[in-house]
Design a protein around this motif. Structure first.
Motif, PDB file in Angstrom:
ATOM      1  N   ASP A 143       0.856  -1.182   0.000  1.00 31.99           N
ATOM      2  CA  ASP A 143       0.000   0.000   0.000  1.00 31.99           C
ATOM      3  C   ASP A 143       0.890   1.229   0.000  1.00 31.99           C
ATOM      4  OD1 ASP A 143      -2.258   1.515  -0.068  1.00 31.99           O
ATOM      5  OD2 ASP A 143      -3.020   0.945   1.903  1.00 31.99           O
ATOM      6  N   THR A 145       0.945   5.713   0.950  1.00 31.12           N
ATOM      7  CA  THR A 145       0.311   6.845   1.612  1.00 31.12           C
ATOM      8  C   THR A 145       1.058   8.107   1.232  1.00 31.12           C
ATOM      9  OG1 THR A 145      -0.464   7.725   3.737  1.00 31.12           O
ATOM     10  CG2 THR A 145       1.697   6.693   3.710  1.00 31.12           C
ATOM     11  N   TYR A 205      -3.705  -6.149  -2.136  1.00 33.99           N
ATOM     12  CA  TYR A 205      -3.564  -4.721  -2.401  1.00 33.99           C
ATOM     13  C   TYR A 205      -4.937  -4.112  -2.681  1.00 33.99           C
ATOM     14  CZ  TYR A 205      -3.607  -6.695  -7.145  1.00 33.99           C
ATOM     15  OH  TYR A 205      -3.922  -7.405  -8.273  1.00 33.99           O
ATOM     16  N   ASP A 206      -4.980  -2.783  -2.682  1.00 33.15           N
ATOM     17  CA  ASP A 206      -6.208  -2.121  -3.089  1.00 33.15           C
ATOM     18  C   ASP A 206      -6.275  -2.118  -4.620  1.00 33.15           C
ATOM     19  OD1 ASP A 206      -4.324  -0.286  -3.816  1.00 33.15           O
ATOM     20  OD2 ASP A 206      -4.997   1.310  -2.485  1.00 33.15           O
ATOM     21  N   ARG A 207      -7.310  -1.583  -5.161  1.00 24.56           N
ATOM     22  CA  ARG A 207      -7.508  -1.639  -6.606  1.00 24.56           C
ATOM     23  C   ARG A 207      -6.869  -0.454  -7.319  1.00 24.56           C
ATOM     24  NH1 ARG A 207     -13.553  -1.801  -7.383  1.00 24.56           N
ATOM     25  NH2 ARG A 207     -13.079  -2.435  -9.513  1.00 24.56           N
ATOM     26  N   HIS A 208      -5.705  -0.041  -6.858  1.00 23.26           N
ATOM     27  CA  HIS A 208      -5.006   1.063  -7.505  1.00 23.26           C
ATOM     28  C   HIS A 208      -4.516   0.612  -8.882  1.00 23.26           C
ATOM     29  CE1 HIS A 208      -2.050   4.222  -8.310  1.00 23.26           C
ATOM     30  NE2 HIS A 208      -2.668   4.927  -7.374  1.00 23.26           N
ATOM     31  N   CYS A 231      -7.789  -6.148  -1.101  1.00 22.10           N
ATOM     32  CA  CYS A 231      -8.070  -5.877   0.309  1.00 22.10           C
ATOM     33  C   CYS A 231      -9.582  -5.709   0.491  1.00 22.10           C
ATOM     34  CB  CYS A 231      -7.335  -4.617   0.757  1.00 22.10           C
ATOM     35  SG  CYS A 231      -7.757  -4.055   2.416  1.00 22.10           S
ATOM     36  N   HIS A 234     -10.884  -2.157   1.272  1.00 23.53           N
ATOM     37  CA  HIS A 234     -11.001  -1.272   0.121  1.00 23.53           C
ATOM     38  C   HIS A 234     -12.190  -1.659  -0.756  1.00 23.53           C
ATOM     39  CE1 HIS A 234      -6.808  -0.319   1.236  1.00 23.53           C
ATOM     40  NE2 HIS A 234      -7.059   0.834   0.666  1.00 23.53           N
ATOM     41  N   SER A 237     -15.207  -0.223   0.779  1.00 21.03           N
ATOM     42  CA  SER A 237     -15.320   1.218   0.532  1.00 21.03           C
ATOM     43  C   SER A 237     -15.813   1.499  -0.881  1.00 21.03           C
ATOM     44  CB  SER A 237     -13.960   1.891   0.766  1.00 21.03           C
ATOM     45  OG  SER A 237     -13.518   1.706   2.099  1.00 21.03           O
ATOM     46  N   ASN A 238     -15.268   0.792  -1.866  1.00 21.53           N
ATOM     47  CA  ASN A 238     -15.742   0.957  -3.240  1.00 21.53           C
ATOM     48  C   ASN A 238     -17.197   0.555  -3.376  1.00 21.53           C
ATOM     49  OD1 ASN A 238     -12.542  -0.295  -4.386  1.00 21.53           O
ATOM     50  ND2 ASN A 238     -13.145   1.807  -3.949  1.00 21.53           N
ATOM     51  N   TRP A 292     -11.666 -11.407  -3.464  1.00 25.07           N
ATOM     52  CA  TRP A 292     -12.026 -10.691  -2.242  1.00 25.07           C
ATOM     53  C   TRP A 292     -12.612 -11.591  -1.158  1.00 25.07           C
ATOM     54  CZ3 TRP A 292     -17.162 -10.940  -0.806  1.00 25.07           C
ATOM     55  CH2 TRP A 292     -18.068 -11.314  -1.794  1.00 25.07           C
TER      56      TRP A 292
END
Length: 309
Positions: A143, A145, A205-208, A231, A234, A237-238, A292
């Motif tokens: 990740d 930041t 990981y997130d979906r970056h 993750c 994440h 949240s999406n 997921w």
């Protein structure tokens, strides 16, 4: 030449303003006053600074002046932003000297000159982390930041897990942005210097888009050499941003953390009965269940007992 002829102990003049913020009490003076407090810990609240100044100097100070005073005191003790950045090469060199085997990789800016080298990216991993990774679970979370201050860079990190599910920091990097250049660069060095010959590593990981691009383009991380998972935090949240339904969000999260296939299928059946569109999104629209959900495996959608779309 001048001489005092009269001294008035009590002033009878009328105040022209109601503020007690003395102009002579600058932020530099306040900074010198609060340095002993900052030495005990940089977390020194603005209200506490205002109370201390009131007690010591009998003057009120604004929030802004107290904030600048704290910033100035931290700069005096620990150095300001330009000083910290200029000392980065020295700091990294000391890391390598005190931790033999520590890996550091500099990526200099392409416009740098021999007389003025400026770094673009920097990656490092401590020797103990490299040595212990083969004894950890084959799972890595990555990740990034943002950094605070005038230098708006990004901080990337890779985290492993031991047998007790405790986190173990593996590698770090400083980059300008999270994009299709920085993430492949970081993931390639992570595989070379930390993962080594360990196979079938699960990357969470997130979906970056930068990480997704790295997983697709780097041969060493492509499936089946690596296992790709998203993750769940994440994804949740999406999910709530797209569907705006608290109950469906809770059902989705319950399905994701379910450790029995039967429970996972029960939650998915309820989701389908409430909103088939949500079910379609979770089972192959934007994400696949094996990315997921803890219990979902490749092919569950084709042969599962829950409804098909």
């Amino acid at each position: 030449m001048w001489m005092i002829v009269t001294l008035a102990d009590a002033h009878t003049c009328v105040r022209v303003c109601y503020s007690n913020d003395h102009r002579g009490l600058s932020s530099d003076i306040i900074a010198e006053h609060i340095i002993p407090h900052i030495m005990n810990g940089p977390v020194y609240k603005i209200k506490e600074i205002q109370a201390s100044v009131k007690q010591e100097f009998h003057c009120d100070v604004s929030y802004k002046k107290a904030w600048y005073a704290r910033r100035r005191a931290i700069d005096i003790l620990y150095g300001d932003w330009p000083t910290s950045i200029s000392q980065l090469p020295t700091y990294i060199e000391e890391l390598q000297l005190s931790n033999p085997g520590t890996v550091v990789v500099w990526d200099h800016h392409p416009l740098s000159t021999p007389s003025g080298i400026s770094f673009d990216y920097i990656f490092w991993a401590f020797a103990p982390a490299i040595q212990v990774f083969r004894h950890l679970k084959p799972i890595i979370c990555v990740d990034g930041t943002f950094l605070k201050g005038p230098y708006r860079g990004k901080f990337l990190v890779a985290i492993g897990f031991d047998a007790n599910n405790s986190m173990f920091l593996l590698a770090y990097a400083l980059v300008d942005e999270e994009n299709n250049r920085s993430w492949p660069w970081f993931m390639r060095l992570l595989h070379i210097h930390v993962c080594g010959d360990v196979q079938n590593i699960c990357i969470i990981y997130d979906r970056h888009h930068g990480i997704i691009n790295a997983m697709r383009t780097l041969e060493e991380w492509q499936e089946p050499l690596g296992v790709h998972r998203f993750c769940l935090i994440h994804i949740r949240s999406n999910f709530i941003q797209k569907f705006k339904c608290e109950r469906l969000k809770n059902l989705m999260y319950a399905a994701g953390v379910a450790n029995q296939p039967r429970k996972y299928e029960d939650f998915m059946n309820v989701i389908f009965s409430i909103n088939p569109e949500v079910y379609a999104w979770l089972t192959g629209g934007s994400v696949r269940p094996e990315q997921w959900a803890l219990c979902a495996k490749m092919g569950d959608i084709v042969g599962g007992t829950y409804p098909q779309i």
